[in-house]
Write a protein that holds these residues in place. Sequence first.
Motif, mmCIF file in Angstrom:
data_model
loop_
_atom_site.group_PDB
_atom_site.id
_atom_site.type_symbol
_atom_site.label_atom_id
_atom_site.label_comp_id
_atom_site.label_asym_id
_atom_site.label_seq_id
_atom_site.Cartn_x
_atom_site.Cartn_y
_atom_site.Cartn_z
ATOM 1 N N ARG A 42 2.046 10.544 -3.776
ATOM 2 C CA ARG A 42 3.098 9.532 -3.734
ATOM 3 C C ARG A 42 2.520 8.219 -4.255
ATOM 4 N N ARG A 43 3.385 7.230 -4.426
ATOM 5 C CA ARG A 43 2.973 5.991 -5.079
ATOM 6 C C ARG A 43 3.440 4.792 -4.270
ATOM 7 N N THR A 44 2.616 3.742 -4.231
ATOM 8 C CA THR A 44 3.033 2.484 -3.631
ATOM 9 C C THR A 44 3.163 1.423 -4.718
ATOM 10 N N VAL A 45 3.979 0.414 -4.419
ATOM 11 C CA VAL A 45 4.269 -0.637 -5.397
ATOM 12 C C VAL A 45 4.158 -2.000 -4.718
ATOM 13 N N ALA A 46 4.171 -3.037 -5.553
ATOM 14 C CA ALA A 46 4.195 -4.413 -5.063
ATOM 15 C C ALA A 46 5.298 -5.165 -5.779
ATOM 16 N N VAL A 47 5.814 -6.208 -5.129
ATOM 17 C CA VAL A 47 6.830 -7.052 -5.745
ATOM 18 C C VAL A 47 6.477 -8.518 -5.479
ATOM 19 N N ARG A 48 6.667 -9.343 -6.496
ATOM 20 C CA ARG A 48 6.397 -10.787 -6.388
ATOM 21 C C ARG A 48 7.633 -11.549 -6.857
#
Length: 382
Positions: free
Chosen positions: A329-335
């Motif tokens: 699975r994959r994790t993400v970031a948001v700014r």
Amino acid sequence: MELAATPSNFAALRAEWGALHERSDGALFLAWEWLYPWWRRIAPERELRLLLAREPDGRLSGLLPLSVETPRVFGGRIRRWAFLGETHVGSDGLDALVERGREEELSRLFASELKAREAAWDVLELTDLEAGSPLVTALRDAFGATHAVEQWDRHLCPFEVFHPGETFDAFLRRTGRRDNFLRRRKWLAAQPGFRLERSERPGELAVPMGELLRLHAARWAADGGSQGIRGPATEAFHRDATEWLAERGKARLYTMWVGGKAVASVYGLLHRGEFIYFQSGYDPEWRNRSVGLVLVGETFRDALEGGLRGYDFLRGTETYKSDWTTRVRRTVAVRIHRTRGPGARWRLRQEGGRAARNAIKGVLPERWVEQVRRRRRAAAQR
């Protein structure tokens, strides 16, 4: 919407927070027992910004666990709102914690609240959400027309789902480790004093955690130190977190002993029918006997025999993980920030630092780059 911003507020939320956690599909790393000791031990200088959603009857139905960091950027301070638990301890699946089935509804509510409070922050930077999190979509919808909204990939996380009724032997047959595991396990079992110990009750974790920390440090000493457990504050965090998580049946430590000496350890967590492999260590003198491999195999055996439905290795795609698993699975970031002002300066600093690091890596020999990594890990341990 309530804002809880004091240490006493945070401490008093434990029971409600735990009840909400059980009514949610949130990750283990959203537990009060993980985030409260993180704030106390790792980042006590941060101000708290816990956004709480309640029903008309007062029931807590959602929360967004944020904090305020105020780094200096290009001569001025910025107000960066970020998740509790975001650094030092490898928290995956950070997000809003909401009642099961209400993820989209409450994510939109939190995004609207952050929009209403935008005067209080310069940059909102949320890392290590699961890819596909409704909160990311809600934030993009709320801020896309007025702010810069960036999203990028963070980590790949190998995991495995067990077949219904699957035995450990059947599972071994579909891995890349079967023959080596069985051979090494047989040799170790013949050694005097060989035994495997599982510790999971509150009050009994201090000794196995001490062995885990010792073996983890020993395993990484030759490589300049560990990035996984760095320094006294992080060690204190793990001692606190495991004790509190053990009260909810969510912490488990495995220790392999040979001849009265601990030679390998695995630090695991339990959540929603899964075993979560968090960290490990082994005695370098026993490296050639594959004590780490054998103990990891034993945690798979215990998970299967205990009726768990899966096994999660968290972030990192090291070979020893992929040999045991078939899924990722994959994790993400948001700014989010305005296109000008302090938030934009933060983005420039982050992107500039990343570009500089990549440029250096491109011109230096790999052995030099690795030496720099080792020195940084060693410095973090001091």
